[in-house]
Each structure stands twice: as C-alpha cells, then as structure tokens.
Scaffold this active site. Structure first.
Site, PDB file in Angstrom:
ATOM      1  N   ILE A  11     -20.411 -22.079  41.244  1.00 22.74           N
ATOM      2  CA  ILE A  11     -21.750 -21.887  41.801  1.00 22.74           C
ATOM      3  C   ILE A  11     -22.775 -21.991  40.682  1.00 22.74           C
ATOM      4  CG2 ILE A  11     -23.219 -20.386  43.206  1.00 22.74           C
ATOM      5  CD1 ILE A  11     -20.663 -18.840  43.988  1.00 22.74           C
ATOM      6  N   SER A  15     -27.967 -16.172  38.216  1.00 22.26           N
ATOM      7  CA  SER A  15     -28.554 -15.027  37.507  1.00 22.26           C
ATOM      8  C   SER A  15     -29.276 -14.067  38.445  1.00 22.26           C
ATOM      9  CB  SER A  15     -29.517 -15.507  36.411  1.00 22.26           C
ATOM     10  OG  SER A  15     -30.592 -16.241  36.974  1.00 22.26           O
ATOM     11  N   SER A  16     -29.674 -14.537  39.626  1.00 20.02           N
ATOM     12  CA  SER A  16     -30.391 -13.680  40.577  1.00 20.02           C
ATOM     13  C   SER A  16     -30.384 -14.333  41.950  1.00 20.02           C
ATOM     14  CB  SER A  16     -31.844 -13.458  40.113  1.00 20.02           C
ATOM     15  OG  SER A  16     -32.544 -14.696  40.100  1.00 20.02           O
ATOM     16  N   GLY A  17     -30.975 -13.638  42.916  1.00 20.67           N
ATOM     17  CA  GLY A  17     -31.231 -14.206  44.233  1.00 20.67           C
ATOM     18  C   GLY A  17     -30.013 -14.684  44.990  1.00 20.67           C
ATOM     19  N   ILE A  18     -30.160 -15.841  45.625  1.00 21.08           N
ATOM     20  CA  ILE A  18     -29.132 -16.370  46.517  1.00 21.08           C
ATOM     21  C   ILE A  18     -27.832 -16.652  45.774  1.00 21.08           C
ATOM     22  CG2 ILE A  18     -28.524 -18.318  48.006  1.00 21.08           C
ATOM     23  CD1 ILE A  18     -31.530 -18.527  48.709  1.00 21.08           C
ATOM     24  N   GLY A  19     -27.923 -17.284  44.617  1.00 22.97           N
ATOM     25  CA  GLY A  19     -26.716 -17.619  43.864  1.00 22.97           C
ATOM     26  C   GLY A  19     -25.919 -16.387  43.498  1.00 22.97           C
ATOM     27  N   ASP A  67     -26.343 -25.591  32.290  1.00 25.37           N
ATOM     28  CA  ASP A  67     -27.698 -26.074  32.528  1.00 25.37           C
ATOM     29  C   ASP A  67     -27.585 -27.359  33.322  1.00 25.37           C
ATOM     30  OD1 ASP A  67     -30.271 -27.000  32.532  1.00 25.37           O
ATOM     31  OD2 ASP A  67     -30.515 -27.051  30.351  1.00 25.37           O
ATOM     32  N   TYR A 157     -42.347 -29.606  45.752  1.00 26.51           N
ATOM     33  CA  TYR A 157     -41.098 -28.920  46.084  1.00 26.51           C
ATOM     34  C   TYR A 157     -40.491 -29.525  47.356  1.00 26.51           C
ATOM     35  CZ  TYR A 157     -37.848 -25.264  47.513  1.00 26.51           C
ATOM     36  OH  TYR A 157     -36.718 -24.585  47.911  1.00 26.51           O
ATOM     37  N   LYS A 161     -36.807 -31.573  48.034  1.00 31.27           N
ATOM     38  CA  LYS A 161     -35.815 -31.212  49.046  1.00 31.27           C
ATOM     39  C   LYS A 161     -35.603 -32.350  50.049  1.00 31.27           C
ATOM     40  CE  LYS A 161     -34.729 -27.152  47.503  1.00 31.27           C
ATOM     41  NZ  LYS A 161     -33.375 -26.911  46.966  1.00 31.27           N
TER      42      LYS A 161
END
Length: 317
Positions: A11, A15-19, A67, A157, A161
């Site tokens: 994945i 480091s945060s959020g959804i992941g 990265d 953005y 997408k």
C-alpha cells in the site's frame, strides 16, 4: 515476511488518512490472511501508523520507504519484496490542489500529476509484469468521485483523477486477459487531517493574479458550500478502508466502486445527458443561484444522515 497462505499487500501513502486505515484494517484481519507492506515517502512519519497497528506491527505489517515519484525508489521497494511477489497493490498516495486556476503555478500542477497520475502508473508498471507472469493479482487504485464529475475550483486535481480513470479503464481490459483484476475506489469527501489542513491553508491565501470577483466567488461561495458538503456527506477514512477490504475479498470485484451512495444521483445525472449541459448548469445554479437553498438542503441532509445511513454508504455492492 508473509507466512504460508497469506496474501502480500503493498500500500502506498500510509503515513495518515485512508492509507493508514487500510493498512491497519488488513493487518488486523482476524484470519491473518494478509501480510501488509505499508509504505510512505518519509519513514519519520511512521509513528501514527505504528501506534494504530499495535501488536500487528512487525508481524502482519511491515514498513518500507517508497516515493511514488521516483523510479529508483519504486524499483528498490519492489525488489526488496521476496521474489517481487505482490498479490495486491493498493495505490493510495496522492496530493490535492484547490483554488482559482490563475493563482496556481505550472510547477504545482505538474506536482499533482506526478504524484496522482504518474505515481500510480509507475507503481502499476513495476508490479504488472510479475502479476501477468503468475496470471494472478489485484490492483486497487484510489480514485475519486471527481474522476467522473468535474468540481469547480478543483480543476487540476479533478483532471489528474480523470486521467487515472481513463488509464485504468484501458488497462483493465488487457489485465483481465491475464487474470489480473483492476478496481477503482471512488470516494466523495473524506474527513482526513490532510483535507482539513488544505482547507484551512487555502482559506488564508490571497491568490495573486486572480481577479477580485473570482476570489470572492471562491472564498464566499465555494468554500462555505464545500464545508457544508463535507459536514453532510463526508465519510471517515475507516469507511473507505472497509469498502476497499470488501472489494479485495469479493469473488468477482467490480471495476468501479463508489464508496458513498449519496453521490450516485450526481454521477447518474452526468451520464443521463450526453451533451454535458445538464450537469454543468445544475452545478452552476446550485453554487451561484441557489447557494442558500443548498446550505439548507445540506443542513437537513446532515441531520438525516444517521449512523445506519452512513453504514450503507461504505458498501461497493
């Protein structure tokens, strides 16, 4: 290292959020079906993930630096995996960009595409050959409802997408011939620290080079409406993680997976009119002519959006 029978899941952007939430949910699977390789660009930001993973850290969850904007970093990370064997790739790393186009530099725009589009392509390009050789694998891409419906002041953005949706729609056909699945996860607004900070930062900006009317429309019309939508329709990262896990565990995973059923009418409206005029004029009127009505509607929706309704919005079924 994965034990016998475990699926290896890599994945990006953990480091945060959804992941982070996807990584923890899979690592804590009661049946221990997954070995999660959670990656992030800067391992100094690992503390939240390590804390959330608890006892799973070092067992069903390991950390790697990655990265997605670097060919060398991507190759080095994949090469570090035993036999380069990855059963499930979850492309989650991404960046946002919000504001009037006139005030956004070309470098900022390129950065968004380098991460959101080319970062995803770079990951798929690296793992796809091995999956094709094994004739097995599942690639998950974190897209957005903005990959199907443009949103004012989110131009760049949204474009990134849209690009990833077109790329994945094309790739899915080829991969299916090799028994490799590709699935898009398409959230609407999600309450994350990243989103909150971006909204706060943008509200304080001056937007040089943009005419006063556009700045006023952005700050006084779009921003309040956006906050209303987030409060009424926003999901939590845990909701997106649960949806993603359902897609992974489906015997016949869908290609597109809207996580929030409240957005289904918006998407349907776009495809109901091939000229595009219906959606363009609807959003124009909602934003510029019926702003107060939309505020009232969102307030009512917020009151009606009880926990049971929110639970229904996380299913891809």
């Amino acid at each position: 290292m994965a034990s016998g029978g475990q699926k290896v899941v890599l994945i990006t952007g953990c480091s945060s959020g959804i992941g982070l939430r996807i990584a923890v949910l899979l690592a804590k699977d009661e049946k221990r079906r997954y070995h999660v390789i959670a990656t992030m660009r800067d391992l100094k930001k690992k503390d939240k993930l390590v804390e959330a993973a608890g006892d799973a850290f070092g067992k069903t969850l390991t950390l790697e630096a990655l990265d997605v904007c670097s060919d060398d970093s991507v190759r080095q990370c994949i090469n570090s995996v035993k036999d380069r064997h990855i059963d499930i790739l979850i492309n989650n790393a991404g960046v946002g960009l919000l504001g009037p186009l006139e005030s956004i530099s070309m470098e900022q725009m390129k950065r968004v595409f380098e991460t959101n589009f080319f970062g995803t392509v770079r990951m798929i390009k690296e793992v796809m050959p091995d999956m094709k050789k094994r004739r097995a694998g599942h690639i998950i891409v974190m897209s957005s409802v903005m990959g199907m419906q443009g949103v004012v002041f989110n131009d760049v953005y949204t474009a990134s997408k849209f690009a990833i949706e077109g790329f994945c729609e094309s790739m899915a056909v080829q991969l299916l011939k090799f028994n490799v699945r590709l699935s898009l996860i398409e959230p609407g607004p999600v309450h994350t620290e990243f989103e909150s900070k971006m909204m706060d930062d943008v509200a304080k900006m001056e937007f040089p080079g943009t005419d006063p009317d556009t700045v006023r429309y952005f700050k006084d019309v779009y921003m309040p409406s956006s906050i209303d939508i987030f409060e009424a329709m926003g999901q939590m990262p845990e909701d997106i993680a649960k949806c993603t896990k359902k897609v992974i565990e489906s015997s016949s995973p869908r290609f597109r997976n809207l996580t929030n059923s409240l957005y289904t009418p918006i998407v349907a409206m776009k495809y109901a009119d091939e000229t595009g005029g219906l959606s363009v004029h609807t959003f124009y009127n909602l934003l510029f002519n019926f702003g107060s009505l939309m505020h009232i509607t969102m307030s009512i929706l917020k009151c009606l959006t009880c926990s049971c309704l929110r639970r229904r919005t996380i299913s891809p079924d």
